[in-house]
Design a protein around this motif. Sequence first.
Motif, PDB file in Angstrom:
ATOM      1  N   THR A 165      -7.964  -5.954  -2.185  1.00 43.65           N
ATOM      2  CA  THR A 165      -7.127  -4.438  -1.209  1.00 43.65           C
ATOM      3  C   THR A 165      -6.070  -4.400  -2.118  1.00 43.65           C
ATOM      4  O   THR A 165      -5.057  -3.664  -1.888  1.00 43.65           O
TER       5      THR A 165
ATOM      6  N   LYS B 178      -4.450  -5.309  -5.150  1.00 41.15           N
ATOM      7  CA  LYS B 178      -4.351  -4.497  -5.985  1.00 41.15           C
ATOM      8  C   LYS B 178      -4.060  -3.023  -5.383  1.00 41.15           C
ATOM      9  O   LYS B 178      -3.329  -2.251  -6.845  1.00 41.15           O
ATOM     10  N   ALA B 179      -5.311  -2.605  -5.062  1.00 41.92           N
ATOM     11  CA  ALA B 179      -5.291  -1.069  -4.738  1.00 41.92           C
ATOM     12  C   ALA B 179      -4.380  -0.744  -4.616  1.00 41.92           C
ATOM     13  O   ALA B 179      -3.826   0.561  -4.373  1.00 41.92           O
TER      14      ALA B 179
ATOM     15  N   GLN C  39      -2.287   0.189  -7.179  1.00 45.49           N
ATOM     16  CA  GLN C  39      -2.204   1.206  -8.067  1.00 45.49           C
ATOM     17  C   GLN C  39      -1.496   2.758  -7.130  1.00 45.49           C
ATOM     18  O   GLN C  39      -1.115   3.041  -7.999  1.00 45.49           O
ATOM     19  N   SER C  40      -2.557   2.643  -6.057  1.00 48.22           N
ATOM     20  CA  SER C  40      -1.774   4.004  -5.564  1.00 48.22           C
ATOM     21  C   SER C  40      -1.410   3.818  -3.605  1.00 48.22           C
ATOM     22  O   SER C  40      -2.480   3.659  -3.285  1.00 48.22           O
TER      23      SER C  40
ATOM     24  N   SER D  78      -1.076   5.790  -1.872  1.00 47.47           N
ATOM     25  CA  SER D  78      -2.050   7.153  -1.018  1.00 47.47           C
ATOM     26  C   SER D  78      -3.066   7.043  -1.505  1.00 47.47           C
ATOM     27  O   SER D  78      -4.437   7.746  -0.291  1.00 47.47           O
ATOM     28  N   VAL D  79      -4.272   7.414  -2.390  1.00 42.37           N
ATOM     29  CA  VAL D  79      -5.691   6.405  -2.718  1.00 42.37           C
ATOM     30  C   VAL D  79      -6.195   5.571  -1.762  1.00 42.37           C
ATOM     31  O   VAL D  79      -6.814   5.995  -0.951  1.00 42.37           O
ATOM     32  N   ALA D  80      -5.170   4.297  -1.428  1.00 45.73           N
ATOM     33  CA  ALA D  80      -5.839   3.200  -0.761  1.00 45.73           C
ATOM     34  C   ALA D  80      -5.662   3.605   0.887  1.00 45.73           C
ATOM     35  O   ALA D  80      -7.065   3.742   1.059  1.00 45.73           O
ATOM     36  N   SER D  81      -4.752   4.727   1.143  1.00 44.14           N
ATOM     37  CA  SER D  81      -5.518   5.069   3.131  1.00 44.14           C
ATOM     38  C   SER D  81      -6.112   6.135   2.495  1.00 44.14           C
ATOM     39  O   SER D  81      -6.676   5.954   3.732  1.00 44.14           O
ATOM     40  N   SER D  82      -6.341   6.586   1.647  1.00 44.71           N
ATOM     41  CA  SER D  82      -7.422   8.190   1.857  1.00 44.71           C
ATOM     42  C   SER D  82      -9.029   6.684   1.940  1.00 44.71           C
ATOM     43  O   SER D  82      -9.510   7.784   2.621  1.00 44.71           O
ATOM     44  N   ILE D  83      -8.895   5.622   1.705  1.00 48.27           N
ATOM     45  CA  ILE D  83     -10.076   5.458   1.646  1.00 48.27           C
ATOM     46  C   ILE D  83     -10.097   4.207   2.900  1.00 48.27           C
ATOM     47  O   ILE D  83     -11.301   3.161   3.023  1.00 48.27           O
ATOM     48  N   GLY D  84      -9.025   4.123   3.731  1.00 47.11           N
ATOM     49  CA  GLY D  84      -8.795   4.065   4.688  1.00 47.11           C
ATOM     50  C   GLY D  84      -8.035   2.262   5.031  1.00 47.11           C
ATOM     51  O   GLY D  84      -8.257   0.979   6.162  1.00 47.11           O
ATOM     52  N   ILE D  85      -7.355   2.206   4.093  1.00 49.97           N
ATOM     53  CA  ILE D  85      -6.247   1.046   3.974  1.00 49.97           C
ATOM     54  C   ILE D  85      -5.644   0.921   4.619  1.00 49.97           C
ATOM     55  O   ILE D  85      -4.943   2.201   3.968  1.00 49.97           O
ATOM     56  N   ASN D  86      -5.171   0.492   5.357  1.00 47.12           N
ATOM     57  CA  ASN D  86      -3.719   0.646   6.387  1.00 47.12           C
ATOM     58  C   ASN D  86      -2.700   0.337   5.524  1.00 47.12           C
ATOM     59  O   ASN D  86      -3.040  -0.786   5.328  1.00 47.12           O
TER      60      ASN D  86
ATOM     61  N   GLN E 233      -1.792  -4.152   4.738  1.00 44.97           N
ATOM     62  CA  GLN E 233      -1.586  -5.525   4.168  1.00 44.97           C
ATOM     63  C   GLN E 233      -1.155  -5.695   3.122  1.00 44.97           C
ATOM     64  O   GLN E 233      -0.785  -6.615   2.511  1.00 44.97           O
TER      65      GLN E 233
END
Lengths: 253, 333, 286
Positions: B187, B189-190, B193-194, B196-204, B208
Amino acid sequence: MLLDIHGLTKNFGGLIAVDHLSMSVGEGQIVGLIGPNGAGKTTVFNLITGVIRPSAGKVEFDGKDVTGKSPHILAKSGIGRTFQLTPLFTDFTTLENVVASYYLHPRSGFWDSLFNTPKYRHNEAYALEQSLKILDMVGLSKVKDERAKNLPHGYQKMLGIARALAVQPRLLMLDEPLGGMNTDEITFTMDIMAKVRGLGMTILVIEHNMQILDLCDRVVAINFGQKIGEGSVKDIRNNPDVIKAYLGEQNVA
Amino acid sequence: MHTESLKRQRRNITIAAICVVVGLLFALPQLGLSVYFMHTLIGVFIWIIVANSLRLLGLSGQGSIGHAAFMAIGAYTSAILAKFLGWSPWITMPIGVLVTVVVGFLVAVPFTRVRGIYFTMVSLFFGIGVLAVNQVFNKWTGGYSGIISIPRLFAYIKTPYYYFCLALMVICLLIMYRLEHSRIGLTWKAVAQSYSVASSIGINEAWQRILCLGVSCFFAAIAGVAYAHYYVILTQETFSFNTSINVFVYMTVGGAGLFAGPIAGTAVLLIIPELLRDLREYVPFIYAAILLIVLFLMPQGLAGLPAQLWQLIKRPARAKRMASEKEVGERAP
Amino acid sequence: MNMILTSTVNGLVLSAIYILVALGFGLQLSIMGIFNFAHGAVYMIGAYVTYGLSVALGLNQWVSLLISVILVGASGLLLEKFCFRPFQSKPTHMIVMAIALIMILETAVEVTLGGVTRALPAFVPGIFKAGSISVDNERVLAFAIGAVLLAALTFLIQKTKIGQQMLAVAQDAEGAALQGIDTHRIAATATVIACATAALSGSLMATIFSMNPFMGDNILLKAIQVVILSGIGSIGGVLVGGLIMGFLNAFLPVLINASVGEVITILIVLGILLIRPKGLFGYELF
C-alpha cells in the motif's frame, strides 16, 4: 437511480467549467457522457469522484449524499474509476497493480498484515486468485509479470479497467477508455465493457469518440459545461445541437 | 515452473547466507573481537536500524533529511528521565520510543500537505527546529555542551551492549522486512507511485503517509534510545543536520531500492573509515570517493553490486540477444 | 537607539548577502530543478581563494577578489557538466553528489590550511560616518556591492536575451527545448552566475565576520530559507524574502535570545512550507 446529480456547478475563478448539470445513472445501465474536447467532461468526472469539490450542486450515490467527499471514501461507497492519463502504478507489475487494488474487499488490518494471521493469508490468497481471474477476463494474463510502465498503451488502459474492477464497485466510471486506441483495441475494449455489464455492474463512461454509443443505454451530451442533449442513442444521434457541437469542432480542426 | 524453483533455490541460499552472517556476528565476541572493533560494530548496528527506518519512510514516497530529529526526541526523553528522575533505563527507553511515536504521528498530520522535494525540505527544517528547541530548553538538555553521564544499561563492559544492539537490530530488521513485504508495504509503495490512483482504490493516502512516518519514527527512536544509553552522552552535534544527512547517504549509497541497501551502505561507510583511521584527516576524501564511485558506476547502490556483476559476467550474450530482439520489435510497425 | 541602528545596518548587510546567495541557489533550482546543497561550500571556497591570493601570495586584495570570482565562476562550468547534469532527474542522487562535493571542498581546505578561524583583511579599512551614524566601511561596501550586483542580475534576467531564455527554461524546460533553446547552455550559465556570486558574497562576508572551512553550512541554510520564504522563480520575491530573513536574523538574537529567535525563524519557514508550499511570491516547481 444509483447515481443522481443535481445542478452540479464548478467555477474556476470566473470561468464556469460545469454549469448546473443534472443527470442520473440507473442500476445496471451503461450511460455515456459525451461531448467535444474541452466540453467539461473530465471536470464532471472529477467532481463526481471527489478529486475536486463542486461550487454548487449535489451528487447522490445510492441514495446517500456524497458531494465533495474524498476519493477514497467514494471508492469505499462503491465507485471504481479509471484515469485518462496516469492510470497505473507504473513500477508495479501488471499483477501487482491489480493485487494492490484489492485493498477494500477484503480489507486486512495493520496488525493482521504485520503478524501474517490466518485471516490475512486467506485474504491475500483470495485477492491473488481474483486478480488472476480479472486479468484473464481483460486478456492481460500473458503480461502479468511485466512492469506496467513497459506495457503498450492499449494494455495500460485495459489494466486501468482491471484495477478499477478490483475495487468491486457498483458503479464503474471510465474516463475516455477508447482514447488513443486503434480500431482493434477499440473493438476489444468495447467487448470487455459488455462483459463487465454482464457481471451486473453499472457503467458511466466519458468519451469523446462517438463509437461508444453502440454500447450505451442512455447518453448525455454536454458542451461548454452545459447539457445539450439527453436520451437514447438514437435521440442523440439526431440531436441538432449535438451534431453542431461535433461538426463545429471538426471545422475548427 | 522452472523459474519458480530457481527463485526458491535462490531464496534458500540467501536465507542460509543471512543465517551464517548473523551467527558469525553473534559468535564474534567469543572469537576474540577487539574491544575497539566491538565498539565500531555496536555503532553500525544502531545506525543500520536508523538507515532502514529511513528507507521504510521512503517506501511511501517521503524522503527525509531530518530523520535524526526523531532519534533525538527518543534519546533525550529517555536520557532526561533516567538521569534526572533516576528511573531505570529499561523503563525510560520504552517511554522514549512511545513519546517519539506520538510526536511522529502528530507532526505527520501537517506534513501530509506536502509531497516530494517539499516534504524533504520540511523534514530538513523540522530537524533544525528540533535542535533549536533543544537549545531553548538547555536547562534540561544541556544545550551545546549536551547531557552527560546518562545512566547505563549494563556495567562498563561492551559485550552485553554488543549482544543487546545486535539482537535489537535483527528484530527491527525482521519487522521492517515483514512490513515491506506485507500488504502494508504494498500500500505504501502504491501511495508513493500515484496518490490519485491510490485514493481511487479506497486507500486513504494521507493516513497511510502518516502511518508510515509514525512507524518509521518507532524504529528511529529505538535506535535513538539505544544510542543514548550506550554512548551515555548526547550533544548538539549527535543528532545534527550532518547526522541526518549521513543516514540519508548510508541509505542512498547502499541502494535505496533494496532492503539490503541501507545495511550495506551503513556497514561500508562506517567500517572503512575505522580501518583507515591512521589517515585520519584524509578519511573524508575516501568517503567522498566511495560516494562518487557508487553514484557514477552503481545505479542500484552497493547492495546492487552483486547482481550488477553477475549480469556483467554471466549474461552478456543474452543481453546482446535481447537488444537485437528489441530493435527488431521496434522496427516492426 | 544605537542598538536599533546597529541591528538595522546588520540586517541590511545580512539581507544583501542572503539575497545574493539565495539568488544563486534559486537560479539553479528553478533552471535545473536541483537542490544544490554544495552551494555553501562554493561560497566558502570563494572566500578562501581570495584569502589565499591576497594574504598568502600577497596580491592586491581587489585583484584577488576578481580572480576568485572568475576562477570559482568558471569552475561552475565543470560542476554543471560533471556533477549536476548526470543527476538532474534524480533528487536523491543529487543530494549525495552535493554531500561528496562538500566533503571534498571542506576537507581540502581543512587539510591545506587547517580548521582554524581566520579573518580576511578589510577591503576598505576604516569607519564610515554620516551624521551621528558610524558603520565599518566594510559593511557599507558589502551592502553597496550586493545592491549593485542585484540590480545587474535583475537587468540580466529581465532585459537580456539569455535572461529571457533562462526564464523560459525555468518555467517549462521541455517547451523551451522545443523552441530551440539550448538548455544545457542555459544551465551552465546559471551555474556560472551562481558560483561567481557565491564567491563574491563569501569574500565580502569573510571581511565582516570570519572564515572557516564550514562557514558555508550556515549560509546555505539561510539561503534555502529565503528561497522557501519567497518561492521559486521570482526575483522580487527573493528580494523581500532576503530582507525578511536578514532582519529577523539581525534583530531576533538582540531582542529575545538567539535560540528562541532561531526557533521562531524555523517555525515561520515551516509554516510557510506547510501552508503555502509555493512560497509567498512563487509558483510551484514540481
